[in-house]
Design a protein around this motif. Sequence first.
Motif, PDB file in Angstrom:
ATOM      1  N   TYR A 163     -43.152  13.245-101.937  1.00 18.23           N
ATOM      2  CA  TYR A 163     -43.223  11.782-102.011  1.00 18.23           C
ATOM      3  C   TYR A 163     -41.857  11.221-102.411  1.00 18.23           C
ATOM      4  N   HIS A 164     -41.266  11.815-103.412  1.00 19.64           N
ATOM      5  CA  HIS A 164     -39.970  11.319-103.905  1.00 19.64           C
ATOM      6  C   HIS A 164     -38.860  11.532-102.893  1.00 19.64           C
ATOM      7  N   GLN A 165     -38.967  12.632-102.134  1.00 25.26           N
ATOM      8  CA  GLN A 165     -37.971  12.876-101.086  1.00 25.26           C
ATOM      9  C   GLN A 165     -38.038  11.787-100.007  1.00 25.26           C
ATOM     10  N   ALA A 166     -39.266  11.452 -99.590  1.00 23.57           N
ATOM     11  CA  ALA A 166     -39.437  10.431 -98.553  1.00 23.57           C
ATOM     12  C   ALA A 166     -38.906   9.092 -99.060  1.00 23.57           C
ATOM     13  N   ARG A 167     -39.243   8.789-100.297  1.00 24.22           N
ATOM     14  CA  ARG A 167     -38.811   7.537-100.911  1.00 24.22           C
ATOM     15  C   ARG A 167     -37.278   7.453-100.951  1.00 24.22           C
ATOM     16  N   ALA A 168     -36.676   8.567-101.368  1.00 21.28           N
ATOM     17  CA  ALA A 168     -35.209   8.599-101.478  1.00 21.28           C
ATOM     18  C   ALA A 168     -34.561   8.432-100.105  1.00 21.28           C
ATOM     19  N   ALA A 169     -35.198   8.995 -99.073  1.00 15.61           N
ATOM     20  CA  ALA A 169     -34.628   8.887 -97.719  1.00 15.61           C
ATOM     21  C   ALA A 169     -34.633   7.435 -97.250  1.00 15.61           C
ATOM     22  N   VAL A 170     -35.715   6.712 -97.548  1.00 18.96           N
ATOM     23  CA  VAL A 170     -35.785   5.302 -97.128  1.00 18.96           C
ATOM     24  C   VAL A 170     -34.783   4.469 -97.933  1.00 18.96           C
ATOM     25  N   LEU A 171     -34.714   4.736 -99.220  1.00 20.41           N
ATOM     26  CA  LEU A 171     -33.766   3.984-100.065  1.00 20.41           C
ATOM     27  C   LEU A 171     -32.328   4.219 -99.614  1.00 20.41           C
ATOM     28  N   ALA A 172     -32.020   5.465 -99.264  1.00 23.29           N
ATOM     29  CA  ALA A 172     -30.655   5.779 -98.820  1.00 23.29           C
ATOM     30  C   ALA A 172     -30.334   5.032 -97.529  1.00 23.29           C
ATOM     31  N   PHE A 173     -31.310   4.952 -96.646  1.00 25.61           N
ATOM     32  CA  PHE A 173     -31.078   4.215 -95.393  1.00 25.61           C
ATOM     33  C   PHE A 173     -30.790   2.742 -95.705  1.00 25.61           C
ATOM     34  N   LEU A 174     -31.645   2.150 -96.546  1.00 28.39           N
ATOM     35  CA  LEU A 174     -31.561   0.700 -96.771  1.00 28.39           C
ATOM     36  C   LEU A 174     -30.389   0.295 -97.652  1.00 28.39           C
ATOM     37  N   TYR A 175     -30.018   1.150 -98.594  1.00 23.99           N
ATOM     38  CA  TYR A 175     -29.027   0.709 -99.587  1.00 23.99           C
ATOM     39  C   TYR A 175     -27.706   1.457 -99.514  1.00 23.99           C
TER      40      TYR A 175
END
Length: 263
Positions: A242-254
Amino acid sequence: MQAYLDISHVGMTFAGKHDSVVLSDVSLSIQRGAFVSIIGHSGCGKSTLLNIVAGLIRSTIGGVLLEGKEVDSPGPDRAVVFQNHSLLPWLTVYDNVRLAVDKVFGRKKTRAERDAWTRHNLALVNMDHALDKRPHEISGGMKQRVGIARALAMEPKVLLMDEPFGALDALTRARLQDSVMAIHQRLGNTVIMITHDVDEAVLLSDRIVMMTNGPAATIGEVLPVNLDRPRDRLALATDPAYHQARAAVLAFLYERHRAPTTH
Ligand SMILES: Nc1ncnc2c1ncn2[C@@H]1O[C@H](COP(=O)(O)OP(=O)(O)OP(=O)(O)O)[C@@H](O)[C@H]1O
Ligand SMILES: [Mg+2]
């Protein structure tokens, strides 16, 4: 294999004094029963894309196929839940849903069946206690739930939701996310949801479509979310995937696609 819903090379330019190219070459294939979220910075064209899939606006180039048939107008096979509920203020909760049920099933179900179906869908979102209330007499979260019941009652092939929980407080939002997950699990409908909320996207989706910034926005990356269903928000809080997926989206957006600065 042909996709259930096929968004193919969609581009959208709004004509004006200066033409504005909002979407460029957006392609996405969605399998039946999938839950897909679209995430991207404000103004990048998410609602425009959803409206094209809904048939509310026509793309300038490219197109959308649903079960091999071109989408060129709105239809009950694609129900939309808008960010701000769109209930008719003069009708009761029951009548708001019944109107849609009559429109879709007027010929196929008897009056008694349509009554039962209306009540059933309001019960799905726990709103069967407020059938006779009018929109101004119920809370924002309740209105949103009626909007979702109305969309589900149409038994759409595709449920399109534009930031359906955006205007809600955190607790109501969590409850509605859980009920949408349960309904999706039970009915297996195909869902496209726009959200700004990274946790919401990961919790609900099979795939997260991340859009680049406009103008001429397109799909930057698509992240598969490989978490077992049914999902439990508390259990996921300690799940590394879950945290990996979250981090991947955050990295894309920010990191890779920061919001454009205004100065
Ligand atoms: N009918 C229209 N005519 C001209 N421009 C439009 C029209 N509809 C949308 N736009 C422009 O298209 C761009 C994308 O708008 P859209 O509403 O799709 O963004 P969004 O990603 O949904 O943003 P938000 O996250 O803030 O809801 C914006 O620059 C908007 O001004
Ligand atoms: Mg929008």
